[in-house]
Design a protein around this motif. Structure first.
Motif, mmCIF file in Angstrom:
data_model
loop_
_atom_site.group_PDB
_atom_site.id
_atom_site.type_symbol
_atom_site.label_atom_id
_atom_site.label_comp_id
_atom_site.label_asym_id
_atom_site.label_seq_id
_atom_site.Cartn_x
_atom_site.Cartn_y
_atom_site.Cartn_z
ATOM 1 N N MET A 136 42.454 -3.581 1.425
ATOM 2 C CA MET A 136 42.051 -2.269 2.176
ATOM 3 C C MET A 136 40.559 -2.433 2.750
ATOM 4 O O MET A 136 40.093 -1.750 3.717
ATOM 5 C CB MET A 136 42.251 -1.051 1.512
ATOM 6 C CG MET A 136 41.272 -0.599 0.389
ATOM 7 S SD MET A 136 41.217 1.038 0.316
ATOM 8 C CE MET A 136 40.155 1.462 1.650
ATOM 9 N N TYR A 190 39.401 -2.718 6.397
ATOM 10 C CA TYR A 190 39.189 -1.493 7.352
ATOM 11 C C TYR A 190 37.989 -0.963 7.066
ATOM 12 O O TYR A 190 38.103 0.242 7.806
ATOM 13 C CB TYR A 190 40.551 -0.775 7.170
ATOM 14 C CG TYR A 190 41.700 -1.504 7.078
ATOM 15 C CD1 TYR A 190 42.056 -2.219 8.456
ATOM 16 C CD2 TYR A 190 42.763 -1.744 6.013
ATOM 17 C CE1 TYR A 190 43.607 -2.927 8.433
ATOM 18 C CE2 TYR A 190 43.935 -2.279 6.330
ATOM 19 C CZ TYR A 190 43.986 -3.018 7.414
ATOM 20 O OH TYR A 190 45.073 -3.695 7.404
ATOM 21 N N SER A 191 37.138 -1.207 6.265
ATOM 22 C CA SER A 191 36.280 -0.109 5.906
ATOM 23 C C SER A 191 35.230 0.198 7.063
ATOM 24 O O SER A 191 35.240 -0.439 8.194
ATOM 25 C CB SER A 191 35.182 -0.697 4.750
ATOM 26 O OG SER A 191 34.557 -1.726 5.291
ATOM 27 N N LEU A 192 34.673 1.351 7.133
ATOM 28 C CA LEU A 192 33.777 2.130 7.939
ATOM 29 C C LEU A 192 32.629 1.032 8.371
ATOM 30 O O LEU A 192 32.415 1.076 9.398
ATOM 31 C CB LEU A 192 33.339 3.183 7.688
ATOM 32 C CG LEU A 192 34.502 4.412 7.779
ATOM 33 C CD1 LEU A 192 34.026 5.627 7.175
ATOM 34 C CD2 LEU A 192 35.043 4.572 9.295
ATOM 35 N N ALA A 221 32.419 -1.220 11.844
ATOM 36 C CA ALA A 221 31.860 -0.599 12.987
ATOM 37 C C ALA A 221 30.713 0.379 12.820
ATOM 38 O O ALA A 221 30.765 1.359 11.814
ATOM 39 C CB ALA A 221 33.013 0.521 13.584
ATOM 40 N N ASP A 250 29.251 2.514 14.535
ATOM 41 C CA ASP A 250 29.044 3.771 15.468
ATOM 42 C C ASP A 250 28.139 4.780 14.884
ATOM 43 O O ASP A 250 28.105 5.215 13.693
ATOM 44 C CB ASP A 250 30.342 4.391 15.681
ATOM 45 C CG ASP A 250 31.319 3.380 16.560
ATOM 46 O OD1 ASP A 250 32.624 3.784 16.653
ATOM 47 O OD2 ASP A 250 30.838 2.436 16.773
ATOM 48 N N ALA A 264 30.154 9.379 17.686
ATOM 49 C CA ALA A 264 31.467 10.204 17.388
ATOM 50 C C ALA A 264 31.620 11.445 17.835
ATOM 51 O O ALA A 264 32.502 11.902 18.151
ATOM 52 C CB ALA A 264 31.404 10.025 15.611
ATOM 53 N N ARG A 311 32.735 11.567 21.184
ATOM 54 C CA ARG A 311 34.306 11.113 21.240
ATOM 55 C C ARG A 311 34.965 12.558 21.137
ATOM 56 O O ARG A 311 36.009 12.721 21.851
ATOM 57 C CB ARG A 311 34.640 9.964 20.377
ATOM 58 C CG ARG A 311 34.197 8.779 21.011
ATOM 59 C CD ARG A 311 34.856 7.663 19.905
ATOM 60 N NE ARG A 311 34.622 6.204 20.220
ATOM 61 C CZ ARG A 311 34.228 5.305 19.261
ATOM 62 N NH1 ARG A 311 34.471 5.655 18.267
ATOM 63 N NH2 ARG A 311 33.851 4.176 19.838
ATOM 64 N N ARG A 312 34.495 13.159 19.710
ATOM 65 C CA ARG A 312 35.158 14.343 19.332
ATOM 66 C C ARG A 312 35.343 15.592 20.800
ATOM 67 O O ARG A 312 36.221 16.009 20.927
ATOM 68 C CB ARG A 312 34.560 14.660 18.271
ATOM 69 C CG ARG A 312 35.370 14.138 16.871
ATOM 70 C CD ARG A 312 35.043 14.973 15.657
ATOM 71 N NE ARG A 312 33.710 15.617 15.330
ATOM 72 C CZ ARG A 312 32.848 15.051 14.707
ATOM 73 N NH1 ARG A 312 33.092 13.798 14.454
ATOM 74 N NH2 ARG A 312 31.770 15.674 14.761
#
Lengths: 613, 362
Positions: free
Chosen positions: A1, A4-6, A9, A11, A16, A19-20
């Motif tokens: 897993m 996929y760690s943050l 990216a 960002d 963020a 985007r939200r």
């Protein structure tokens, strides 16, 4: 897993956030809410603001009466003049009292009749429910001043200076006193009888939705019938009564037709007719003060009502049709009640039309014998010795133009109103619980507080000049469409909301799981499921606009005149037969429209009326 | 150990002041049948909706397959349609204005599938739920059980790699539920799709799942195989929630190695290193009934005897203690009869009275 760690990216936080925010902004209900807010600001808030500004600004005609003022200065002249000046009593306070008297009187009459009839139909074993229901929606099809016109034909009196005899005087030889022929009483009766439909529909729906076990529980607890009615039934239908009350009160408050037909000839002015007469002489400053007084009065009533009843409205009243176990037995009174009800309904729904039609066949007003019979007012050519040379209505080009204007005005505004209703319903229901949704819902409620004629007045100030990219609309047909749409926003939004509420949210969610985007969801799922509701709303809107008068009376010009405004002009010119003939034409057109529109997707006037509550 | 297919990291979702899901993490392996089990209001449906994308969590991250479908930190939240999953709703949510055929092909049309292929898919998925020939029916023309099958077919038709099921059987009657459990388990076995199933019915959870996540107040209490969850509930909540009749919980005190004092009688238990106040968790079937006094047998009275055919539940009382005991088959014990109860030492779970956590686990 860990793949996929943050950390992959990097960002930044603001990206963020952006985007939200963007995702929120592109949520369909948010987009639609924002669009509607802009639309409603243009259509309601800004005109209202401009109207207020006009009352405190020096205009060209004010220059003559206010010394040392220059154009555009701020002034309290109009307010002083209308509220504390010498003419305040005649211009403001008397009409204010008259308006109150008429609105309250008509509302209580309507409540008494509609509520009583609803109770009889739902709660007793009275026969002939269907015919009662059918006759109950008929008044809604007629313009609100139809009964007033019929009253005029019946009770016109030589007691009024320059008056001609009506049917009553013609056959009995007794001249009705002025209180019977004109003024408060006839206006109250004419409006009250017209508006009882609301109470009848709302209260009977509420009564139907009450689970009878609630009453049976009271019965078992040993409460008497009267006590049950007072302590259990009445509080449960109170929200429905409140809705009917606000609706009837604010409608009669802004109504122009009845008071104009039955009040003005004897100098009995209401705020609405006073507003018209000020506007008629382009005295906008004074007129707008009257309009604002009218608006404030209407707002106060609605607010008092809300305070007393609690919530503004409860969707829960309608819907789950409770099972009705017991109906009160009328026994020997059954025939008495049914005859009484049908007689009353007949008097309201049919008699006025008969009287009006009869009057159109009379060559000269005041003579109702067969020797005076003629088809001239329908088919006659222009003859200067009769009614100032007006030709028969069926030969009159102006009438055809008016009919066409009425029809296209109604179609356009119902269509646009329907679209706005869909959008508002979607935005409000999908955003339920958010502040945005609440704001939109409240904004959409505002036109409700503005009585019809005052709302029309608001629009005069708005569109005389080009304004924020909008062309000057004054005198155009488009203005009539805009004002009709704007005034009906509350109803459109109600209908939209109640139609949307009937579609469970899972149905849309299921589509979104399947990958459908907002438009596909709307087109394939939401719209097909809500369209019967919207057809009903469209129909209601169509009928309402066809016979609307108060709202547009200040805004029509000879080329944009519609049938309803034409009847008023005929009445004011003393061409009673033409006025009555035009109203008959209007009613026939509404009936035809009703028959055509009801064919689509199970739409019905009754449904439309109930859901617009 | 296989790669996890769905990774839920630190998901929190609040509604106003109510925390529905509280900093929850869960890893679901590919092809598993996972049940989110808990009482109403425990956040199980909210969690499912967060996975599906119908609800946006307040924080955390969700990964499905190799896609980050939600990340608060990155500001990502894919719409449900882009997450490659299917969802069956509690009330089926079949579109009432569309036929079965249209209901099923809705998603396929959006994917712009050819007519021939759609026909093929409809046929196949209807066969999978044994509803062949129902293409032209409208939802209102079918029974609840049939609608349920169509809702499943609608999901199967576009072959998502994750199945989400939100209490799909709760609107069915008891008999149909049993049938559907069989079908669902078979369907999962055949399709091998990763499945997340929400229910408050422990029997559904026990019978169908590869793993059960027992939830309470937005927090996963235990995430384990049905067998583990049943025999070794990790805390008193799970112990109490799982099992029918309910587990017997007795408060007591460790008074020596492998001995717990409950009121005035002693129960032999594997105490491990436990000391002080404890709670014993004893399943009804882990109590043996003797009709005569035996060693370590406590005298009770049969307060009520409840036969159900396959087994009999005896409610035994002694002063303030009331225990449920399950016997296989028909019991010949009569009400008010004296009985002696023996607890199976190895089957007793010991919980810390303060924390409520299991303390004698292997």
């Amino acid at each position: 897993m860990s793949t996929y760690s943050l950390s992959q990216a990097q960002d930044s936080l603001w990206l963020a956030r952006l985007r939200r925010f963007f995702r929120w902004l592109t949520t369909p209900y948010v987009v639609l809410s924002l669009v509607m807010i802009v639309v409603m600001f243009y259509m309601v808030i800004i005109p209202l603001w401009r109207m207020i500004v006009t009352t405190v600004t020096v205009s060209e005609i004010d220059l003559r009466v206010i010394p040392d003022a220059s154009l555009g200065d701020m002034t309290s002249y109009h307010w002083r003049r209308m509220l504390i000046g010498q003419i305040a009593k005649i211009m403001t306070y008397e009409p204010l009292v008259n308006s109150m008297v008429i609105s309250l009187g008509a509302t209580f009459l309507a409540l008494l009749m509609g509520g009583g009839m609803a109770w009889l139909v739902v709660r007793t074993d009275i026969p002939g429910r269907d015919i009662i229901h059918m006759l109950a929606t008929v008044p809604y099809i007629m313009p609100s001043w139809t009964i007033a016109l019929a009253w005029k034909v019946l009770f016109k009196s030589t007691s009024v200076s320059g008056g001609v005899p009506g049917l009553f005087q013609f056959f009995t030889g007794i001249a009705p006193p002025i209180w019977l022929s004109n003024g408060a009483l006839p206006i109250i009766v004419a409006s009250g009888l017209h508006y009882y439909t609301f109470f009848f529909l709302f209260v009977s729906a509420a009564l139907l939705s009450i689970d009878s076990s609630l009453e049976e529980a009271g019965d078992l607890a040993g409460a008497g019938r009267a006590r049950i009615l007072r302590k259990i039934t009445f509080p449960l239908v109170l929200p429905a009564i409140a809705s009917g009350f606000i609706m009837t009160f604010s409608k009669t408050m802004g109504t122009f037709g009845g008071p104009n037909v039955l009040g003005v000839p004897v100098g009995y002015y209401t705020l609405s007719t006073m507003l018209r007469s000020n506007m008629g002489i382009a005295n906008y400053g004074d007129g707008f003060v009257t309009a604002i007084v009218l608006i404030l009065l209407s707002m106060t009533t609605v607010m008092i009502n809300q305070k007393l009843i609690g919530t503004r409205r409860s969707y829960e009243t309608i819907g789950g049709r409770g099972f009705m176990a017991q109906k009160m037995k009328l026994r020997g009174w059954r025939p008495v009640f049914i005859v009484l009800i049908v007689l009353v309904q007949f008097t309201i729904a049919v008699l006025p039309l008969v009287v009006l039609i009869y009057s159109t066949f009379m060559l000269r007003t005041g003579n109702y014998s067969l020797s005076n019979f003629t088809l001239h007012h329908w088919l006659g050519k222009s003859d200067l010795s009769i009614n100032n040379g007006e030709p028969g209505v069926l030969l009159n080009k102006a009438i055809y133009r008016g009919a066409w204007n009425s029809i296209r005005l109604s179609l356009w505004s119902s269509f646009i109103g329907g679209v706005i209703g869909v959008i508002l319903g979607y935005a409000i229901v999908k955003g339920r619980g958010t502040r945005l949704s609440k704001f939109v819902e409240q904004l959409a409620f505002i036109p409700y507080l503005l009585p019809g004629i005052a709302f029309g007045a608001v629009y005069i100030s708005m569109f005389t000049k080009s304004f924020f990219g909008l062309p000057p609309l004054y005198g155009t047909f488009a203005l009539l469409v805009v004002v009709s749409v704007a005034k009906h926003i509350p109803h459109s939004s109600r209908t939209g909301v109640s139609a949307m509420m009937q579609v469970s949210k899972e149905l849309e969610e299921a589509a979104s799981i399947c990958g459908a985007n907002a438009w596909q969801r709307f087109k394939r799922i939401i719209f097909p499921l809500t369209s019967p509701g919207f057809v009903s709303a469209f129909l209601l809107n169509f009928i309402t606009t066809m016979r609307e008068l108060s709202l547009i009376i200040l805004l029509v010009t000879p080329s944009t005149a519609v049938l309803s405004s034409m009847t008023m002009r005929y009445i004011e010119n003393g061409n009673e037969q033409q006025a009555n003939a035009v109203i008959i034409i209007l009613i026939v057109l509404v009936l035809i429209g009703n028959a055509i529109i009801s064919r689509f997707r199970g739409g019905s006037l009754k449904k439309g009326l109930e859901s617009s509550k | 150990m296989p790669e996890p297919f769905i990774i839920i990291e630190n998901i929190t979702k609040t509604f106003g002041d109510v925390v529905a899901v509280d900093d929850l993490s869960l890893e679901i392996e590919s092809g598993q049948f996972i049940t989110l089990l808990g009482p109403s209001g425990c956040g199980k449906t909210t969690l499912l909706r967060c996975i599906s994308g119908l609800e946006e969590p307040d924080s955390g991250q969700i990964i499905i397959g190799d896609k980050v479908v939600f990340s608060r930190k990155k500001g990502i939240s894919l719409p449900p349609g882009q997450r490659d999953l299917g969802l069956v709703f509690q009330n089926y949510a079949l579109w009432p204005h569309m036929t079965v055929y249209k209901n099923i092909t809705f998603a396929l049309e959006i994917q712009k599938m050819s007519k021939a292929e759609m026909d093929q898919r409809v046929k196949q998925s209807l066969a999978e739920v044994q509803m062949e020939g129902y293409e032209d029916r409208y939802p209102r023309e079918m029974s609840g059980g049939q609608q349920q099958r169509i809702a499943l077919a609608r999901m199967l038709a576009y072959r998502p790699s994750v199945f989400l099921l939100d209490e799909p059987l709760s609107n069915l009657d008891a008999r149909l539920r049993m049938d559907m459990r069989t079908e669902l388990k078979r369907l999962h076995y055949d399709s091998n799709a990763t499945t997340v199933y929400v229910t408050h019915d422990q029997l559904e959870a026990m019978t169908m799942s590869t793993k059960i996540a027992v939830m309470k107040l937005g927090v996963v209490q235990q995430f384990d195989t049905p067998n583990q969850v049943y025999h070794y509930p990790s805390n008193l909540f799970v112990a109490d929630f799982i099992g029918n009749p309910k587990v017997n919980l007795l408060e007591g005190r460790v008074i020596g190695q492998d001995l717990v004092e409950v009121g005035h009688f002693h129960v032999p238990v594997n105490t491990k290193d436990a000391t002080g106040d404890v709670v014993l968790g004893i399943r009804p079937e882990d109590i043996a009934i003797s009709l005569e006094p035996v060693e370590y047998g406590e005298e009770f009275v049969a307060y009520s005897v409840l036969p159900s055919g396959a087994d009999t539940t005896i409610i035994a009382r002694q002063e303030q203690y009331e225990l449920s005991v399950k016997e296989i088959g028909v019991s010949n014990i009569e009400m008010d009869q004296k009985i002696w109860l023996c607890f199976k030492k190895d089957a007793i779970n010991l919980y810390d009275k303060q924390s409520g956590n299991l303390i004698n686990a292997d």
